[in-house]
Enzyme design. Structure first.
Site, PDB file in Angstrom:
ATOM      1  CE  LYS A  85      62.730  24.991  71.717  1.00 13.35           C
ATOM      2  NZ  LYS A  85      63.829  25.800  72.606  1.00 13.35           N
TER       3      LYS A  85
ATOM      4  CG  ASP B 102      71.371  28.329  68.588  1.00 16.07           C
ATOM      5  OD1 ASP B 102      70.630  27.665  68.159  1.00 16.07           O
ATOM      6  OD2 ASP B 102      71.297  29.290  69.322  1.00 16.07           O
TER       7      ASP B 102
ATOM      8  CD1 TRP C 211      66.321  31.616  71.869  1.00 20.88           C
ATOM      9  CD2 TRP C 211      68.159  31.528  73.669  1.00 20.88           C
ATOM     10  NE1 TRP C 211      65.515  31.537  73.372  1.00 20.88           N
ATOM     11  CE2 TRP C 211      65.989  30.786  74.396  1.00 20.88           C
ATOM     12  CE3 TRP C 211      68.643  31.305  75.130  1.00 20.88           C
ATOM     13  CZ2 TRP C 211      66.156  30.786  75.591  1.00 20.88           C
ATOM     14  CZ3 TRP C 211      68.458  30.288  76.236  1.00 20.88           C
ATOM     15  CH2 TRP C 211      66.881  30.264  76.292  1.00 20.88           C
TER      16      TRP C 211
HETATM   17  N1  PLP Z   1      69.206  28.935  71.061  1.00 26.70           N
HETATM   18  C1  PLP Z   1      67.937  28.708  70.706  1.00 26.70           C
HETATM   19  C2  PLP Z   1      67.628  29.114  69.572  1.00 26.70           C
HETATM   20  C3  PLP Z   1      67.009  28.401  71.842  1.00 26.70           C
HETATM   21  O1  PLP Z   1      65.655  28.554  71.260  1.00 26.70           O
HETATM   22  C4  PLP Z   1      67.699  27.676  72.713  1.00 26.70           C
HETATM   23  C5  PLP Z   1      66.325  27.113  74.280  1.00 26.70           C
HETATM   24  O2  PLP Z   1      65.360  27.574  74.290  1.00 26.70           O
HETATM   25  C6  PLP Z   1      68.857  28.002  73.463  1.00 26.70           C
HETATM   26  C7  PLP Z   1      69.762  28.529  72.256  1.00 26.70           C
HETATM   27  C8  PLP Z   1      69.384  27.835  74.809  1.00 26.70           C
HETATM   28  O3  PLP Z   1      69.120  26.080  75.117  1.00 26.70           O
HETATM   29  P1  PLP Z   1      69.779  25.243  76.008  1.00 26.70           P
HETATM   30  O4  PLP Z   1      68.341  25.831  77.274  1.00 26.70           O
HETATM   31  O5  PLP Z   1      69.807  24.260  75.822  1.00 26.70           O
HETATM   32  O6  PLP Z   1      71.021  25.379  76.503  1.00 26.70           O
END
Ligand code: PLP
Length: 339
Positions: free
Chosen positions: A180, A156, A89
């Site tokens: 989550k 994030d 991520w």
């Molecule tokens: N950042 C983190 C730490 C994540 O765990 C996730 C998804 O699991 C995301 C970003 C991406 O999230 P989204 O699917 O809501 O765009």
């Protein structure tokens, strides 16, 4: 998600607060929904002990939208932002930031498949901001300490927000997809310290401009009404449980039990350095094909689903988000011991 939240959300789909209307059909510019949104914002502020400089927004687009909305609002083309590269991520966020300005990756744990959190890195004083992922959902590492720096901190927190006590006011911007620890998919919580905005010289589309969202109180367009309602129910559940301090104790107990089990059981091997292990996502390997089959069969038999690791890393991953009861971890621990 907590069972009580499921029940209340289901009830609201049929008959929201005894109005005879469904939450899915009420107007968003009605006192009914305004009270939902206001309470959700107030509860988030209360649970995080946010000061008056911070605003709480509920926005669309998932955390992935924040990967580019952050640099779009905060990084001029000739400036450099500092990023920590600790997983899938975080590296996606880096890729998106490069569209808008320069990126200085101050440290990376890619050399060991992202199984640790780098230490001792320096954040340049002239960076536009420093961005990192507090919990690396796929790789199972978590960073509890907040780096010391004078540059605006951006995090994030999609997969560990509200799971442990921290000083949320130290951050200039926090974002988290709700799915989550805060609610259902379809909404992001974004927390912004207002003084960081209005400093880029590019033009921003309205929907991308945090200032416009703040001005409109998260109602620049039709907000994700149901998803925000589920956030409200989850935040209320967390408050009733005793708040972030109380859930932190439970999260410590759950993760310690599982890691201990994995350490004790021959053939099972947690992949992450001990000091960097996530309390939310426990990632491990099973080094024996026969044991592996026994484990998968036993999980299937006992209705334990979702233990396979993310498709990009393989192995196994057990997620212990806030709502997962300790009894589930105890059951998994017993299952592993009995293999
Ligand atoms: N950042 C983190 C730490 C994540 O765990 C996730 C998804 O699991 C995301 C970003 C991406 O999230 P989204 O699917 O809501 O765009």
């Amino acid at each position: 998600m907590p069972k009580a939240v499921f029940n209340e959300a289901a009830e609201a789909i049929i008959n929201f607060r005894n109005t005879g209307l469904s939450i899915l059909e009420i107007g968003h510019r009605t006192p009914l929904f305004e009270s939902v949104l206001n309470e959700a914002v107030q509860l988030a502020k209360e649970l995080m002990h946010l000061d008056n400089d911070h605003e709480v927004l509920f926005l669309h687009g998932g955390a992935t939208t924040q990967f580019f909305q952050v640099p779009m609002n905060l990084l001029n083309e000739n400036q450099t932002a500092a990023y920590l590269d600790c997983g899938v991520w975080g590296s996606k966020a880096i890729k998106e930031a490069r569209i808008f300005g320069n990126v200085n990756v101050v440290a990376s744990s890619k050399d060991k498949n992202y199984t640790y959190i780098p230490r001792g890195f320096k954040i340049p004083e002239d960076a536009a901001y420093f961005h990192y992922t507090t919990n690396n959902t796929i790789e199972g590492t978590e960073m509890f300490h907040i780096p010391e720096t004078n540059v605006p901190l951006i995090a994030d927190m999609s997969s560990d927000i509200l799971s442990y006590v921290t000083d949320f006011n130290r951050f200039a911007l926090i974002y988290a997809g709700a799915q989550k620890n805060i609610g259902a998919a379809g909404v992001n919580m974004v927390i912004i310290r207002k003084d960081i905005l209005g400093k880029v010289n590019r033009k921003l589309p309205g929907m991308m401009d945090y200032r416009q969202h703040i001005e409109a109180g998260s109602m620049l367009n039709t907000p994700p009404v149901f998803a925000i309602y589920v956030c409200l129910l989850t935040l209320r559940w967390l408050k009733n449980l005793g708040g972030v301090g109380a859930i932190e104790k439970l999260n410590i107990a759950k993760s310690e039990l599982l890691y201990k089990t994995l350490e004790e059981k021959a053939g099972f091997e947690p992949t992450v350095a001990k000091e960097d292990r996530s309390r939310m996502n426990v990632v491990f390997l099973i080094n024996d094909a026969v044991l592996e089959k026994r484990f998968l069969d036993a999980c299937k038999e006992q209705g334990m689903i979702g233990v396979k690791g993310h498709r990009s890393v393989g192995g196994y991953r057990v997620s212990l988000y806030n709502a997962l009861p300790i009894e589930s971890v105890q059951a998994l621990s017993t299952l592993i011991h009995q293999l």
